[in-house]
Design a protein around this motif. Structure first.
Motif, PDB file in Angstrom:
ATOM      1  N   MET A  12       4.475  -6.018   3.096  1.00 39.43           N
ATOM      2  CA  MET A  12       3.286  -6.711   2.573  1.00 39.43           C
ATOM      3  C   MET A  12       2.387  -7.082   3.748  1.00 39.43           C
ATOM      4  O   MET A  12       2.794  -7.842   4.625  1.00 39.43           O
ATOM      5  N   THR A  13       1.178  -6.536   3.757  1.00 39.78           N
ATOM      6  CA  THR A  13       0.293  -6.811   4.892  1.00 39.78           C
ATOM      7  C   THR A  13      -1.000  -7.512   4.517  1.00 39.78           C
ATOM      8  O   THR A  13      -1.744  -7.899   5.395  1.00 39.78           O
ATOM      9  N   CYS A  14      -1.284  -7.686   3.235  1.00 41.15           N
ATOM     10  CA  CYS A  14      -2.485  -8.438   2.871  1.00 41.15           C
ATOM     11  C   CYS A  14      -2.264  -9.196   1.570  1.00 41.15           C
ATOM     12  O   CYS A  14      -1.263  -9.001   0.894  1.00 41.15           O
ATOM     13  N   ALA A  15      -3.232 -10.069   1.251  1.00 41.54           N
ATOM     14  CA  ALA A  15      -3.074 -10.923   0.073  1.00 41.54           C
ATOM     15  C   ALA A  15      -2.986 -10.106  -1.207  1.00 41.54           C
ATOM     16  O   ALA A  15      -2.338 -10.519  -2.178  1.00 41.54           O
ATOM     17  N   ALA A  16      -3.622  -8.944  -1.219  1.00 44.30           N
ATOM     18  CA  ALA A  16      -3.546  -8.117  -2.423  1.00 44.30           C
ATOM     19  C   ALA A  16      -2.143  -7.570  -2.636  1.00 44.30           C
ATOM     20  O   ALA A  16      -1.737  -7.334  -3.774  1.00 44.30           O
ATOM     21  N   CYS A  17      -1.420  -7.353  -1.547  1.00 43.75           N
ATOM     22  CA  CYS A  17      -0.011  -6.953  -1.671  1.00 43.75           C
ATOM     23  C   CYS A  17       0.765  -8.028  -2.414  1.00 43.75           C
ATOM     24  O   CYS A  17       1.604  -7.722  -3.271  1.00 43.75           O
ATOM     25  N   VAL A  18       0.526  -9.279  -2.065  1.00 43.70           N
ATOM     26  CA  VAL A  18       1.228 -10.391  -2.705  1.00 43.70           C
ATOM     27  C   VAL A  18       0.934 -10.407  -4.195  1.00 43.70           C
ATOM     28  O   VAL A  18       1.842 -10.520  -5.023  1.00 43.70           O
ATOM     29  N   GLY A  65       6.741   0.626  -3.404  1.00 42.57           N
ATOM     30  CA  GLY A  65       6.481   0.982  -2.017  1.00 42.57           C
ATOM     31  C   GLY A  65       6.785  -0.095  -0.995  1.00 42.57           C
ATOM     32  O   GLY A  65       6.443   0.053   0.181  1.00 42.57           O
ATOM     33  N   PHE A  66       7.445  -1.175  -1.419  1.00 42.08           N
ATOM     34  CA  PHE A  66       7.828  -2.234  -0.490  1.00 42.08           C
ATOM     35  C   PHE A  66       9.349  -2.205  -0.312  1.00 42.08           C
ATOM     36  O   PHE A  66      10.044  -1.497  -1.038  1.00 42.08           O
ATOM     37  N   GLU A  67       9.818  -2.959   0.663  1.00 43.11           N
ATOM     38  CA  GLU A  67      11.270  -3.082   0.812  1.00 43.11           C
ATOM     39  C   GLU A  67      11.690  -4.465   0.312  1.00 43.11           C
ATOM     40  O   GLU A  67      10.973  -5.440   0.534  1.00 43.11           O
TER      41      GLU A  67
HETATM   42 MO1  9UX Z   1      -3.747  -4.689   1.160  1.00 42.47          MO
HETATM   43 MO2  9UX Z   1      -1.073  -4.111   0.312  1.00 42.47          MO
HETATM   44  O1  9UX Z   1      -5.309  -3.647   1.608  1.00 42.47           O
HETATM   45  O2  9UX Z   1      -0.101  -2.731  -0.553  1.00 42.47           O
HETATM   46  S1  9UX Z   1      -2.882  -4.302  -0.949  1.00 42.47           S
HETATM   47  S2  9UX Z   1      -2.107  -3.724   2.366  1.00 42.47           S
END
Ligand code: 9UX
Length: 72
Positions: A12-18, A65-67
């Motif tokens: 998870m690298t951004c808030a949208a990932c969360v 796609g995450f672990e």
């Molecule tokens: Mo943010 Mo996360 O651009 O799968 S949605 S990296």
């Protein structure tokens, strides 16, 4: 009764990932509550063990796609 599982989520690298991971978790049958924190890579899920298990929850995260690995 419901159980609470805590797990680490990698990738998870951004808030949208969360938001994405929380949405996936909250849509799973048997999941009552899900909260994910970006800063700590930790997630907490309250679930009904009669409907879903930890491995199913982790698999759903990994399919996106995450672990995922459960802490307890
Ligand atoms: Mo943010 Mo996360 O651009 O799968 S949605 S990296």
């Amino acid at each position: 009764g419901a159980l609470v599982g805590q797990f680490t989520i990698g990738g998870m690298t951004c808030a949208a990932c969360v938001n994405s991971v929380e949405g996936i978790l909250r849509n799973l049958p048997g999941v009552r509550r899900a909260v994910v924190a970006l800063a700590t890579s930790l997630g907490e899920v309250e679930y009904d063990p009669a409907q879903i298990g930890k491995d199913d929850i982790a698999s759903a995260i990994e399919d996106a796609g995450f672990e995922a690995s459960f802490v307890q």
